[in-house]
Design a protein around this motif. Structure first.
Motif, PDB file in Angstrom:
ATOM      1  N   SER B  38      -4.856   1.749 -10.823  1.00 38.80           N
ATOM      2  CA  SER B  38      -3.779   1.203  -8.981  1.00 38.80           C
ATOM      3  C   SER B  38      -4.652   2.599  -8.861  1.00 38.80           C
ATOM      4  CB  SER B  38      -1.929   1.153  -9.513  1.00 38.80           C
ATOM      5  OG  SER B  38      -2.065   2.174  -9.585  1.00 38.80           O
ATOM      6  N   ASN B  39      -4.595   2.165  -7.731  1.00 38.12           N
ATOM      7  CA  ASN B  39      -5.978   3.317  -6.261  1.00 38.12           C
ATOM      8  C   ASN B  39      -6.927   3.958  -7.120  1.00 38.12           C
ATOM      9  OD1 ASN B  39      -3.603   2.944  -4.642  1.00 38.12           O
ATOM     10  ND2 ASN B  39      -2.270   4.791  -5.730  1.00 38.12           N
ATOM     11  N   PRO B  64      -2.086  -3.566  -8.756  1.00 42.49           N
ATOM     12  CA  PRO B  64      -1.387  -3.024  -7.220  1.00 42.49           C
ATOM     13  C   PRO B  64       0.425  -2.861  -7.654  1.00 42.49           C
ATOM     14  CG  PRO B  64      -1.709  -5.265  -6.999  1.00 42.49           C
ATOM     15  CD  PRO B  64      -1.477  -5.148  -8.167  1.00 42.49           C
ATOM     16  N   MET B  65       0.871  -1.797  -6.760  1.00 42.63           N
ATOM     17  CA  MET B  65       1.561  -0.965  -7.373  1.00 42.63           C
ATOM     18  C   MET B  65       3.031  -1.593  -5.741  1.00 42.63           C
ATOM     19  SD  MET B  65       2.649   2.296  -9.277  1.00 42.63           S
ATOM     20  CE  MET B  65       2.119   3.105 -10.687  1.00 42.63           C
ATOM     21  N   ILE B  66       2.791  -3.044  -5.993  1.00 44.52           N
ATOM     22  CA  ILE B  66       3.528  -3.372  -4.443  1.00 44.52           C
ATOM     23  C   ILE B  66       4.548  -4.151  -5.319  1.00 44.52           C
ATOM     24  CG2 ILE B  66       1.686  -3.390  -2.967  1.00 44.52           C
ATOM     25  CD1 ILE B  66       0.946  -6.595  -3.882  1.00 44.52           C
ATOM     26  N   LYS B  67       5.693  -4.732  -4.021  1.00 39.25           N
ATOM     27  CA  LYS B  67       7.034  -5.277  -5.100  1.00 39.25           C
ATOM     28  C   LYS B  67       7.055  -6.865  -4.467  1.00 39.25           C
ATOM     29  CE  LYS B  67       9.908  -1.353  -4.926  1.00 39.25           C
ATOM     30  NZ  LYS B  67      11.340  -1.139  -3.901  1.00 39.25           N
ATOM     31  N   ASP B  68       5.695  -7.584  -3.685  1.00 39.97           N
ATOM     32  CA  ASP B  68       5.611  -8.994  -3.342  1.00 39.97           C
ATOM     33  C   ASP B  68       5.661  -9.473  -4.783  1.00 39.97           C
ATOM     34  OD1 ASP B  68       4.883 -11.277  -2.288  1.00 39.97           O
ATOM     35  OD2 ASP B  68       4.518 -10.382  -0.622  1.00 39.97           O
ATOM     36  N   LYS B  71       2.232 -12.156  -4.374  1.00 37.47           N
ATOM     37  CA  LYS B  71       0.836 -11.157  -4.437  1.00 37.47           C
ATOM     38  C   LYS B  71       0.418 -10.865  -5.631  1.00 37.47           C
ATOM     39  CE  LYS B  71       0.756 -10.001   0.528  1.00 37.47           C
ATOM     40  NZ  LYS B  71       0.680  -8.611   1.346  1.00 37.47           N
ATOM     41  N   LEU B  72       1.753 -10.158  -6.683  1.00 29.44           N
ATOM     42  CA  LEU B  72       1.581  -9.902  -7.524  1.00 29.44           C
ATOM     43  C   LEU B  72       0.769 -10.831  -9.157  1.00 29.44           C
ATOM     44  CD1 LEU B  72       3.919  -7.394  -8.382  1.00 29.44           C
ATOM     45  CD2 LEU B  72       2.431  -6.426  -8.251  1.00 29.44           C
ATOM     46  N   GLU B  75      -2.187 -11.231  -8.680  1.00 36.55           N
ATOM     47  CA  GLU B  75      -3.317 -10.453  -9.177  1.00 36.55           C
ATOM     48  C   GLU B  75      -3.412 -11.326 -10.666  1.00 36.55           C
ATOM     49  OE1 GLU B  75      -5.655  -8.519  -8.044  1.00 36.55           O
ATOM     50  OE2 GLU B  75      -4.782  -9.082  -5.733  1.00 36.55           O
TER      51      GLU B  75
END
Lengths: 232, 232
Positions: B38-39, B64-68, B71-72, B75
């Protein structure tokens, strides 16, 4: 002469491949290896034997499986003083223990005596028995927001319903006593399909029981862990 | 052609010496190593780099460090299919993850897709971050009849009093959010002297805070664990 140091090493749960690189490096250059012995056997020693420097001295310490707290204290003190004796003569010492040093290990009985006297100590963490169990069964113990509780069943029998109700992942160590009671509680709470039970994991006679298979067992062996994972 | 196998490997909490012999053996003979990215950074890859077979292909997977959640899922599915693609071509693959695979690891997101499709997988346990923390501080996490609870604080803030009351040993992961509230609860319950907090353990910028030192911290870093051990 400079004093030696004591390394407390978690050697993992049984398989000698589950030891860390750090532990192997220390054992390959150590002066003395102490191992906990009861009834003349040591699973921990079997795991590390191949990694110990050939010039090292290997010494068994008596950790009897008895309940008399006063007698135990005498034995632990005797063991601690034997280790200190070598440290004072400049020897680097290792104390090996099954699994991880932080969880229910024999090292907890002697660390206070050694550390309180100001001798240098270092703890090398090991693979816990429950991580090894989970990996053998291909399950995870916790994901995302889940809580986990680790309970020595033997000593917490009366509170077992509380733990089963309030946690997503329940790791019960030492289930060999009053196992029929535990099975009843599990059935009452409809949790049998979430159970996996492990005996002697990482050792030659390891066995895994899933779900209803557990109901056929009446008296599990000493090294037995039961994992209840409500979300799988 | 015979399908390859996926090894999910726990590489420990930061220090490359805390990896197991088993993990090193697998990595030295592997075809493909997948690492969660991530990043553009990967602590897990840094730990194992020196042990990977020089002919192996090393591939970053986007976590990715996302909350959706939707979308996760897209991925994770993409990552799983990429791994399956190599397995089908006969390649033995490793998926590396920080700490131990059973506890809150990125592997949990992809294992279902891989395992449900019937591909061969094997989990290699690793040193957990909390075992490493305890060893650094020279404390034990549980002895004899003591219970232990592991809580991702971030997701259990409203129940924190319950855990503090009912357990001897409390391991709080991810304390970076609402930390001032946690400090208040700890003070109210007179537990400050039993606290040890660890940031980035095993990494270059690791730090340990004991007892009242914790009160000076307002916003802990991402990899921060707080251990409260009532009996020391």
């Amino acid at each position: 002469m400079e004093y030696g140091k004591l390394y407390a090493i978690g050697v993992g749960p049984g398989n000698s491949d589950f030891i860390t690189i750090k532990a192997v490096k220390i054992l390959s250059d150590i002066d003395i290896v102490f191992y906990p012995e009861s009834n003349g056997k040591s699973t921990a020693l079997n795991i590390v034997k191949e990694y110990i420097n050939t010039n090292a001295k290997i010494i068994g310490l008596n950790f009897p499986m008895i309940k008399d707290k006063q007698k135990l204290n005498i034995e632990w003190k005797k063991s601690s003083l034997e280790i200190i004796n070598y440290i004072k003569r400049g020897a680097n010492c290792a104390f090996i223990t099954l699994g991880d040093v932080s969880f229910y290990s024999t090292y907890s009985y002697i660390k206070d005596i050694i550390a309180e006297n100001g001798y240098k100590t270092e703890i090398i963490p090991g693979i816990t028995s429950f991580s090894a169990c989970a990996s053998y069964a291909g399950i995870s113990l916790a994901e995302h927001n889940e809580n986990v509780v680790i309970i020595p069943y033997l000593h917490n029998i009366k509170d077992i319903k509380f733990y089963l109700h309030n946690f997503e992942s329940i790791i019960l160590m030492k289930v060999y006593k009053d196992f029929n009671y535990l099975k009843d509680i599990i059935l009452e709470n409809n949790l049998i399909e979430y159970c996996t039970m492990f005996s002697n994991i990482g050792m030659e006679n390891e066995s895994i029981f899933k779900g209803k298979e557990i109901l056929n067992i009446d008296k599990p062996q000493y090294f037995t862990t039961l994992i209840i994972r409500k979300t799988r």
